[in-house]
Design an enzyme around this catalytic site. Structure first.
Site, short mmCIF file in Angstrom:
data_model
loop_
_atom_site.label_atom_id
_atom_site.label_comp_id
_atom_site.label_asym_id
_atom_site.label_seq_id
_atom_site.Cartn_x
_atom_site.Cartn_y
_atom_site.Cartn_z
CB THR A 1 -0.71 12.44 3.55
OG1 THR A 1 0.30 11.42 3.58
CG2 THR A 1 -0.07 13.79 3.26
CB THR B 1 3.20 9.92 4.62
OG1 THR B 1 2.50 11.15 4.43
CG2 THR B 1 4.23 10.10 5.72
CG ASP C 1 -1.71 1.26 1.40
OD1 ASP C 1 -1.95 1.95 0.39
OD2 ASP C 1 -2.09 1.56 2.56
CG ASP D 1 -5.83 5.93 -0.36
OD1 ASP D 1 -6.48 6.31 -1.36
OD2 ASP D 1 -5.24 6.73 0.40
CG ASP E 1 -7.47 5.94 5.26
OD1 ASP E 1 -6.61 5.99 6.16
OD2 ASP E 1 -7.31 5.28 4.22
N GLY F 1 1.33 4.98 -0.04
CA GLY F 1 0.67 6.25 0.19
C GLY F 1 1.62 7.41 -0.01
#
Length: 263
Positions: free
Chosen positions: A131, A10, A6, A108, A128, A8
């Site tokens: 960031t 960050t 996953d 996501d 969620d 993302g």
């Protein structure tokens, strides 16, 4: 075991999943320049700490909101794990997107929709914490109806400290007292950042529920969800691995078929 990735804005989370149970997870800072060779050196050491090697991985699934990271993650799968990875969302998502710009939904958030609807009946709000903090509305049929994007709590703190020269950088944590009247600068910042964020969560979720007009189950996920767990009653469930479970379900849909994927 399945290696779920996953990626993302960050962090990139790597997880070993057996069935739909997360056996191990590791985070590394997102850097699109990081090569497949760099990833595998790091990952091999972590696998070894679990008493495993790369041969334990029988499949790879990737979800990312950072397009520039995809090439090296795909190379990691093909070069070191023996085959093409499953890319979440490639070919479309298995639910209706009842919004103006369906192609702009992040992987996501889509994975959260899949996993949340599989686990819970009725209308859902998925919050969620990453960031950005996203609020996604999923109706009883599993359709994505839209949502909210708000600055993540780290971004909020960064903006405050950057713009105000005399304010110190503080750790993001719950204040030690329930008072919302701070007696010094640091306490006042903790109150403003933490309880201000809680008030934002509670207010936006209340508005979303009122707009739906039916009972709604609220699910929190993401790396910072634990920060708010126990400090507000707005969440019905906190499910830290929701996105990873969504990745496992996408792999099942691609390799096993619709019956297992919807179980």
């Amino acid at each position: 075991m399945l290696l779920a990735i996953d990626a993302g804005n960050t962090n990139v989370v790597f997880a070993l999943i057996e069935g739909r149970e997360v056996r191990a997870r590791w985070r590394i800072a997102t850097d699109p320049r990081r090569t497949a060779d760099e990833y595998v050196v790091w990952l091999s050491q972590l696998l070894a700490l679990q008493g495993l090697d790369r041969s334990a991985v029988t499949g790879v699934v990737i979800g990312t909101v950072v397009p520039r990271a995809m090439h090296n993650l795909r190379m990691l799968a093909t070069k070191y794990f023996g085959g093409e990875p499953t890319i979440a969302g490639e070919g479309g998502w298995p639910f209706a997107l009842d919004v103006d710009e369906p192609s702009n939904l992040g992987a996501d958030r889509a994975l959260n929709v899949i996993a949340a609807h599989a686990a819970h009946a009725g209308d859902l709000i998925v919050v969620d914490f990453g960031t950005a903090t996203t609020f996604d509305l999923v109706d009883y049929s599993g359709a994505y109806k839209g949502g909210i994007i708000a600055p993540g709590i780290n971004l909020s703190l960064d903006a405050l400290v950057t713009a105000a020269a005399k304010l110190p950088r503080i750790a993001i944590e719950a204040p030690t007292s329930l008072t919302v009247v701070g007696r010094n600068t640091v306490d006042q910042m903790h109150i403003g950042i933490f309880w201000g964020y809680v008030a934002m969560l509670e207010g936006l979720i209340a508005r979303m529920k009122a707009e739906v007009g039916r009972p709604v189950t609220v699910i929190a996920t993401g790396g910072l969800a634990a920060l708010f767990e126990g400090h507000t009653g707005v969440f019905d469930h906190v499910e830290h691995d929701l996105t990873l479970i969504g990745l496992a379900m996408e792999w099942e849909r691609a390799h096993i078929g619709g019956e297992r994927a919807s179980a």
